[in-house]
Design an enzyme around this catalytic site. Structure first.
Site, short mmCIF file in Angstrom:
data_model
loop_
_atom_site.label_atom_id
_atom_site.label_comp_id
_atom_site.label_asym_id
_atom_site.label_seq_id
_atom_site.Cartn_x
_atom_site.Cartn_y
_atom_site.Cartn_z
N ARG A 1 -42.59 68.84 47.17
CA ARG A 1 -43.59 68.08 46.44
C ARG A 1 -43.29 66.58 46.56
O ARG A 1 -44.20 65.76 46.68
CB ARG A 1 -43.65 68.49 44.96
CG ARG A 1 -44.56 67.59 44.13
CD ARG A 1 -44.79 68.09 42.72
NE ARG A 1 -43.62 68.60 42.07
CZ ARG A 1 -42.64 67.87 41.54
NH1 ARG A 1 -42.67 66.54 41.63
NH2 ARG A 1 -41.61 68.45 40.94
N TYR B 1 -71.16 60.10 46.41
CA TYR B 1 -70.94 61.53 46.64
C TYR B 1 -70.94 62.27 45.31
O TYR B 1 -70.35 61.81 44.32
CB TYR B 1 -69.60 61.71 47.38
CG TYR B 1 -69.06 63.11 47.34
CD1 TYR B 1 -69.82 64.20 47.76
CD2 TYR B 1 -67.76 63.36 46.88
CE1 TYR B 1 -69.31 65.48 47.72
CE2 TYR B 1 -67.25 64.63 46.84
CZ TYR B 1 -68.03 65.69 47.26
OH TYR B 1 -67.52 66.96 47.20
N ASP C 1 -64.35 54.16 50.09
CA ASP C 1 -64.36 55.51 50.63
C ASP C 1 -64.87 55.40 52.06
O ASP C 1 -66.05 55.13 52.31
CB ASP C 1 -65.25 56.41 49.78
CG ASP C 1 -65.21 57.87 50.23
OD1 ASP C 1 -64.93 58.12 51.42
OD2 ASP C 1 -65.47 58.75 49.39
N LYS D 1 -62.98 66.02 56.48
CA LYS D 1 -64.17 65.69 57.25
C LYS D 1 -63.80 65.24 58.67
O LYS D 1 -63.17 65.98 59.40
CB LYS D 1 -64.99 64.66 56.49
CG LYS D 1 -65.23 65.01 55.01
CD LYS D 1 -65.87 66.35 54.78
CE LYS D 1 -66.40 66.55 53.36
NZ LYS D 1 -65.40 66.56 52.30
#
Length: 380
Positions: A49, A102, A175, A200
């Site tokens: 982590r 979005y 973004d 994406k």
């Protein structure tokens, strides 16, 4: 190393593995690491982590591609956004967001962060004056921008908004998911933080979910790195490896996405069943001149409005065959969707509600004549 984009995409953070010479970074599929002595982890790795070599390779590559100081990889784009907001903002702070953001980003602000005291104001980010008017002096911590926006493909002037945000003592967050770092590097225009859904275009093959932050300031990068570890929404090693694999072909894929999208936007622009087309590569687009200034090319996303209204838009989506009816975007395959009933359904009834007659295309890299033929029959 050369700083050419394609060279960085293939080599940044990805030197041949030291022990065997493997040219592809290994998948370090481990949760923990043996330590040489108490408090003496080997090469700084103690728990995955907190740090993992495969994720580190991805993070270094992302920072190089965006021209930033620090890159951080997350389990999803929304995990990256949530970590950023909780690291930078406190209850009582304010954020300016796009008025066609979005749907998932809107949901995060309206249903999650608002509950712990973070307020927001939607503004048309293509209009610097509207953004300036939405800022609350002394309260606004972030001006949050998408360019192009999702799903209406508005274009924001990054340099102009950076000046406005910084004048108000706020960060400019961009973004960059729709453009990808191949087409646009917001940090070079003054942005403080770049956000990606690496699901994406960066991943590019619809087989991995991930997100990223790239920051210009090393101190902010260290603070975000602390929160990445403390909050724990990290990118797993196999997901990081898949994303790195996708990055290697990002440049050549984006060129083909753009080639195909430009043909399709031109076709739709003259079709009798189409009321209007949103594509920043069309000279009639209101953001065309700004897009020319800050983008290499204009991307693979195209939106259009159907002449017959919402039901006709839905029927176009349902009739498509080669264009797959699905949410998401940026993969090698072409997708079609109805934002009002799919990706942006959560914004219904809000200031961010999208037009019911809107259809969004994620144009893939198939043979463009096949895509055009499918749209022709879908448009009826």
């Amino acid at each position: 190393m050369s700083n050419g984009f394609e060279t960085l995409a293939i080599h940044a953070g990805q030197a041949p593995e030291a022990r065997t010479g493997a040219v592809i970074p290994p998948i370090y599929q481990t949760s923990t690491y043996a330590q040489d002595a108490v408090g003496a982890p080997r090469q700084g790795y103690e728990y995955s982590r907190s740090g993992n070599p495969t994720r580190d390779a991805l993070q270094e590559c992302l920072a190089a591609l965006e021209g930033g100081a620090v890159g951080l990889a997350f389990a999803s784009g929304l995990a990256a956004e949530d970590t950023l907001l909780r690291a930078v903002c406190t209850p009582g702070d304010h954020v300016v967001i796009p008025d066609d953001a979005y749907g998932g980003t809107y949901r995060l602000f309206a249903r999650v962060t608002e509950r712990w005291g973070l307020s927001y104001t939607p503004a048309r980010v293509s209009d610097p004056d509207a953004v300036r008017a939405a800022i609350r002096p002394g309260q606004t911590k972030i001006v949050w921008v998408e360019t192009p926006t999702n799903p209406l493909l508005g274009i924001a002037d990054i340099a102009a908004l950076a000046a406005i945000a910084h004048e108000a003592g706020a960060l400019l967050v961009v973004d960059n998911t729709f453009a990808s770092p191949y087409l646009q590097q917001p940090i070079t225009f003054g942005a403080d933080v770049v956000v990606h859904s690496t699901t994406k275009y960066i991943g590019g093959h619809s087989d991995v979910v991930g997100g990223a932050l790239v920051v210009a300031d090393p101190e902010l990068g260290a603070e975000l790195g602390y929160h990445q570890n403390a909050m724990g929404a990290i990118n797993g090693p196999f997901d990081a490896w898949l994303t790195l694999r996708g990055i290697k072909t990002l440049g050549v894929r984006m060129d083909r996405h753009c080639d195909n999208a430009e043909r399709i936007a031109t076709f739709l622009d003259g079709h009798p069943s189409v009321a209007s087309v949103s594509y920043p590569g069309l000279s009639t687009h209101p953001g065309y001149e700004v897009a020319v200034k800050q983008m290499r090319r204009f991307g693979g996303m195209v939106s259009f409005r159907a002449v017959g209204g919402e039901e006709q838009a839905v029927q176009i989506c349902n009739r498509a065959k080669l264009f797959v009816l699905a949410e998401s975007l940026g993969g090698v395959e072409s997708l079609i969707e109805h934002p009002g009933r799919m990706t942006h359904a959560g914004a219904a009834g809000s200031p961010l509600e999208v037009p019911g007659d809107l259809v969004r295309l994620s144009v893939g890299i198939e043979t463009v004549d096949d895509l055009l033929a499918d749209l022709e029959q879908a448009l009826g």
